[in-house]
Design an enzyme around this catalytic site. Structure first.
Site, short mmCIF file in Angstrom:
data_model
loop_
_atom_site.label_atom_id
_atom_site.label_comp_id
_atom_site.label_asym_id
_atom_site.label_seq_id
_atom_site.Cartn_x
_atom_site.Cartn_y
_atom_site.Cartn_z
N LYS A 255 0.83 -1.19 0.00
CA LYS A 255 0.00 0.00 0.00
C LYS A 255 0.87 1.25 0.00
CE LYS A 255 -4.01 -1.66 2.62
NZ LYS A 255 -4.99 -1.41 1.57
N ASP A 325 -3.05 -7.38 -1.79
CA ASP A 325 -3.78 -6.46 -0.91
C ASP A 325 -5.27 -6.80 -0.81
OD1 ASP A 325 -4.16 -4.36 0.79
OD2 ASP A 325 -4.03 -2.79 -0.75
N ARG A 329 -10.84 -10.97 1.49
CA ARG A 329 -11.73 -11.96 0.86
C ARG A 329 -11.11 -13.36 0.90
NH1 ARG A 329 -11.84 -8.51 -4.56
NH2 ARG A 329 -11.60 -6.93 -2.94
#
Ligand code: BES
Ligand code: ZN
Ligand code: ZN
Length: 481
Positions: A255, A325, A329
């Site tokens: 990130k 990233d 899920r």
């Protein structure tokens, strides 16, 4: 902080400080000349959460704007109480707070406790201790209903504050191991059955999607199941499934540095599950529920998974990792399968800080609700509104299924598709990915709390940090089914 409900005329109380909610455009003066003259000179006073301190010969009076009377709801009642309490924390040891009406006692109790709680003080060496010790909520009658609302509000608020503490704790303290310790404490206090799978056990079971994320971190990771059995005769088995990333660096798909510190909050879905399980048990709700929490860091290093890797999930589907990233899920896919395969859950709600895209879609005060049964999803949205947590139903059209197909595996953890280019409908494709793990016969809702789980702005009713969003909704949804 001691909180009590009392009856009587607030203007005759012995306390130095009293707090009064004032609706916009109304001229209720509580029989106090000081209030009357102030409102005469300031007829516009009453906007939501604005405050004014007045001095009368006998009392100090905090007026709190309550907005339009017809717009009063749980959220507002909670925050009006919170504004009064936060405004007086450093001023006095005791305050009488005028209740808005007996149906809002629970909301005001919660607002009071959340406002008095300060997780930002925990790690500071010098803090100003609040003076406020005792809050007396002035209601019209202290009957059984009022007492029940008080008790219920206190239980929920304690769980919400626990969630806030867990979230606000930095990632070097709230490690997966520390998270398990908190769950262990909640389990022990409430007699809940706890099962904790370490990475090796999870790998042995075939949880390749969870382990793929976990392998990048030196901290041990855990798949946790916390069981509450409150109804021996129930045919339904609920599961609350939470994303518990104690820090999300993004992994190899790292990130940007800007605001990455906020990714300590990426475990707030799993923390909301802890809070909800605790309240369900303390409220003795008639239901059987398993809380499943997938807890790990998403870190990067020599052992971290790479973009392009393919893993096999517990449910049997293979997954191509396009972007490390999109880890939430992945861990949820295995957690959802764990709830169904090992605990036979048939009504599932997962809760996760899953996407940044949900903030683009809904902002920071509405969460996204997705599901495989619109009635079930709408039921949750309705319950949420009744406890002051806002949700919006998001689309799950079958066209989106194509967008998570991979060339090299069954599914792709990031999405392609549409004609508009890069990462369209980012929150829906995340939900679609999790849905792959849901057995068709089961009912399922996915809550994306990426925008609502924390709030870095100090509010009149709450310190900056984790909000505890979701606890109240999850508890009430299960209570009502
Ligand atoms: N934890 C983040 C989502 C997030 C980011 C929530 C900022 C709230 C604030 C999640 O793991 C993530 O990084 N999602 C990606 C998915 C993408 C790579 C498909 C996102 O939202 O950009
Ligand atoms: Zn991420
Ligand atoms: Zn994340």
């Amino acid at each position: 902080m001691k909180l009590q409900i009392v009856t009587g005329d607030i203007k005759k109380t012995e306390s130095q400080y009293i707090a009064l909610p004032v609706f916009e455009g109304k001229t209720e003066t509580f029989g106090l000349p000081t209030v009357e003259s102030f409102l005469k000179e300031n007829p516009k006073f009453g906007k939501l959460y604005e405050t004014q301190l007045l001095y009368s010969p006998k009392q100090k009076i905090l007026l709190v704007g309550a907005g339009k009377r017809e717009q009063l709801n749980f959220e507002r009642a909670q925050n009006i109480a919170g504004t009064a309490v936060k405004g007086l924390l450093s001023k006095t040891s005791k305050v009488y707070l005028q209740a808005l009406g007996d149906q809002w006692i629970e909301a005001m109790v919660i607002g009071t406790s959340l406002a008095a709680h300060d997780s930002t003080a925990v790690l500071k060496s010098v803090v100003e201790k609040p003076k406020l010790e005792s809050i007396l909520l002035v209601v019209s009658k202290t009957d059984e209903n009022a007492k029940r609302s008080l008790e219920r509000g206190e239980i929920l608020a304690e769980s919400i504050n626990r969630v806030r503490d867990m979230g606000d704790a930095p990632a070097n303290r709230m490690t997966p191991t520390a998270f398990v310790d908190v769950v262990g404490k909640v389990a022990k206090e409430n007699n809940l059955k706890l099962t904790v799978l370490g990475e090796e056990e999870a790998a042995k079971k075939g949880m390749g999607a969870f382990c793929g994320v976990a392998q990048g971190s030196d901290e041990p990771s855990f798949m946790i199941a916390l069981e509450y059995s409150g109804d021996p005769k129930a045919s339904d088995k609920w599961s609350l499934v939470g994303k518990g990333i104690t820090f999300d660096t993004g992994g190899i798909s790292i990130k940007p540095a800007d605001r990455m510190n906020e990714m300590k909050y990426d475990m707030l879905g799993a923390a909301a599950v802890v809070g909800a399980m605790e309240s369900l048990a303390r409220l003795k709700v008639r239901a059987n529920v398993v809380g499943v929490m997938a807890v790990t860091e998403n870190n990067l290093g020599a052992k971290a998974q790479r973009p392009g890797d393919v893993v096999k999930s517990y449910g049997g589907k293979t997954v191509e990792i396009e972007n490390t990233d999109a880890e939430g899920r992945l861990v949820l896919l295995d957690a959802i399968s764990y709830a169904q395969k090992d605990f036979k859950a048939n009504k599932l709600v997962d809760i996760a800080t899953l996407t940044g895209a949900i903030i683009i879609a809904l902002g920071d005060f509405i969460a996204g609700a997705f599901g495989n049964s619109p009635e079930f999803t709408q039921k949750l949205i309705k319950v949420g509104r009744e406890v002051g947590e806002r949700y919006w139903e998001m689309p799950m059209d079958e066209e989106f299924d194509e967008w998570i197909k991979s060339d090299f595996a069954d599914i792709l953890n990031s999405a392609r598709g549409g004609s508009t280019g890069w990462r369209p409908a980012g929150s829906t494709t995340g939900a679609k990915f999790i849905e792959v793990g849901v057995e068709k016969k089961n009912k399922w809702i996915h809550l994306d709390i990426g925008g609502t789980a924390w709030d870095m702005k100090a509010r009149s009713f709450r310190n900056p940090g984790a909000t505890g969003f979701g606890v109240k909704t999850l508890v009430k949804l299960i209570e009502e089914n």
